[in-house]
Write an enzyme that holds these catalytic residues in place. Sequence first.
Site, PDB file in Angstrom:
ATOM      1  N   ASP A  67      10.029   1.992   2.872  1.00 51.05           N
ATOM      2  CA  ASP A  67       8.646   3.530   2.997  1.00 51.05           C
ATOM      3  C   ASP A  67       8.843   3.493   4.086  1.00 51.05           C
ATOM      4  OD1 ASP A  67       7.819   1.187   4.324  1.00 51.05           O
ATOM      5  OD2 ASP A  67       5.534   1.302   2.988  1.00 51.05           O
ATOM      6  N   ASN A 136      -5.775  -3.568   2.127  1.00 50.80           N
ATOM      7  CA  ASN A 136      -6.592  -2.818   0.630  1.00 50.80           C
ATOM      8  C   ASN A 136      -5.864  -2.578  -0.228  1.00 50.80           C
ATOM      9  OD1 ASN A 136      -4.752  -0.785   1.201  1.00 50.80           O
ATOM     10  ND2 ASN A 136      -6.000   0.737   1.608  1.00 50.80           N
ATOM     11  N   HIS A 138      -2.350  -2.210  -0.550  1.00 52.50           N
ATOM     12  CA  HIS A 138      -1.347  -1.363  -0.940  1.00 52.50           C
ATOM     13  C   HIS A 138       0.057  -2.763  -1.134  1.00 52.50           C
ATOM     14  CE1 HIS A 138      -1.501  -0.347   3.529  1.00 52.50           C
ATOM     15  NE2 HIS A 138       0.219  -1.416   3.586  1.00 52.50           N
ATOM     16  N   GLU A 143      -0.942   3.093  -2.455  1.00 52.46           N
ATOM     17  CA  GLU A 143      -2.252   2.847  -2.216  1.00 52.46           C
ATOM     18  C   GLU A 143      -3.292   3.257  -3.125  1.00 52.46           C
ATOM     19  OE1 GLU A 143      -2.745   2.003   1.247  1.00 52.46           O
ATOM     20  OE2 GLU A 143      -3.247   3.817   2.588  1.00 52.46           O
TER      21      GLU A 143
HETATM   22  C1  GLP Z   1       2.003  -1.942   6.284  1.00 51.47           C
HETATM   23  C2  GLP Z   1       3.617  -1.559   5.228  1.00 51.47           C
HETATM   24  C3  GLP Z   1       3.953  -2.600   4.114  1.00 51.47           C
HETATM   25  C4  GLP Z   1       3.257  -4.065   4.550  1.00 51.47           C
HETATM   26  C5  GLP Z   1       2.031  -3.634   5.106  1.00 51.47           C
HETATM   27  C6  GLP Z   1       0.927  -5.500   6.417  1.00 51.47           C
HETATM   28  O1  GLP Z   1       1.495  -0.776   5.377  1.00 51.47           O
HETATM   29  N1  GLP Z   1       3.649  -0.195   4.624  1.00 51.47           N
HETATM   30  O2  GLP Z   1       4.803  -2.214   3.524  1.00 51.47           O
HETATM   31  O3  GLP Z   1       3.047  -4.446   3.248  1.00 51.47           O
HETATM   32  O4  GLP Z   1       1.950  -3.083   6.598  1.00 51.47           O
HETATM   33  O5  GLP Z   1       1.673  -5.265   6.892  1.00 51.47           O
HETATM   34  P1  GLP Z   1       0.834  -6.569   7.685  1.00 51.47           P
HETATM   35  O6  GLP Z   1       2.262  -7.742   7.395  1.00 51.47           O
HETATM   36  O7  GLP Z   1       1.370  -6.047   8.892  1.00 51.47           O
HETATM   37  O8  GLP Z   1       0.011  -7.128   6.829  1.00 51.47           O
END
Ligand code: GLP
Length: 245
Positions: A67, A136, A138, A143
């Site tokens: 993304d 959440n 995702h 989402e």
């Molecule tokens: C972002 C990314 C996700 C990732 C998520 C969790 O929103 N788009 O791909 O998995 O964050 O991040 P973290 O690993 O910092 O908790």
Amino acid sequence: MKLIRARDYDHMSRQAANIISAQVILKPDSVLGLATGSSPIGTYRQLIDWYRKGDIDFSQVRTVNLDEYVGLGPENVQSYAWFMRHNFFDHINLPIGNTNIPDGTNPDAAAECARYDRVIRGLGGIDLQLLGLGPNGHIGFNEPDEFFDKGTHRVALREATIQANKRFFDREEDVPRFAYTMGICDIMQASRVVMVVSGASKAAILREAFFGPVTPRVPASILQLHKHFTLVADEEALGEVAVSC
Ligand code: GLP
């Protein structure tokens, strides 16, 4: 689903890096699907270390990232393109031309999403997809919703995501409200999926995602249906899971 219990973040990172490194050693021109966020940084650090020791060669690897924020270009330090260079690509012998990330600067969402789907198809699909778990539920930026979105699409970020990701920005207003993300089908079609999850703050959503019903309300739950899904989670993240499997 295969569950690998790790002691802590470092152990989780080494376990995930071991799986990725085995993939690259067995298939040097692997297509790796890559993720951003705090969770995979330790995995990248470990892979860089093994590359420096001469254990892994990335020269033939191709990558596709999950993304990118709409509106941010690769020179913006908050962009995922910048994140990937800084945390991984700049430190290994992966040709930058072999890497792919949605172009956040393309205002034409339909064109950019179609282009990215062509990129994924052109690579012949993903051999191994690395994922983190959003607060959440995702994955990428898929989402919670009423349905699973199939291909690359533009998504409006949910409030929980904006709140979780504002730590990377100076001000909450600076967090982009939209992102381009690979879809659920792209992720589910990967031959192997590895997710890294760490910390007590992820314990409740981990339980919901992998020990509750499969629902688009918790997008990661779809991974319960993937044939080669490996969850690498540390003790804190597994704090609400009583079963052993
Ligand atoms: C972002 C990314 C996700 C990732 C998520 C969790 O929103 N788009 O791909 O998995 O964050 O991040 P973290 O690993 O910092 O908790």
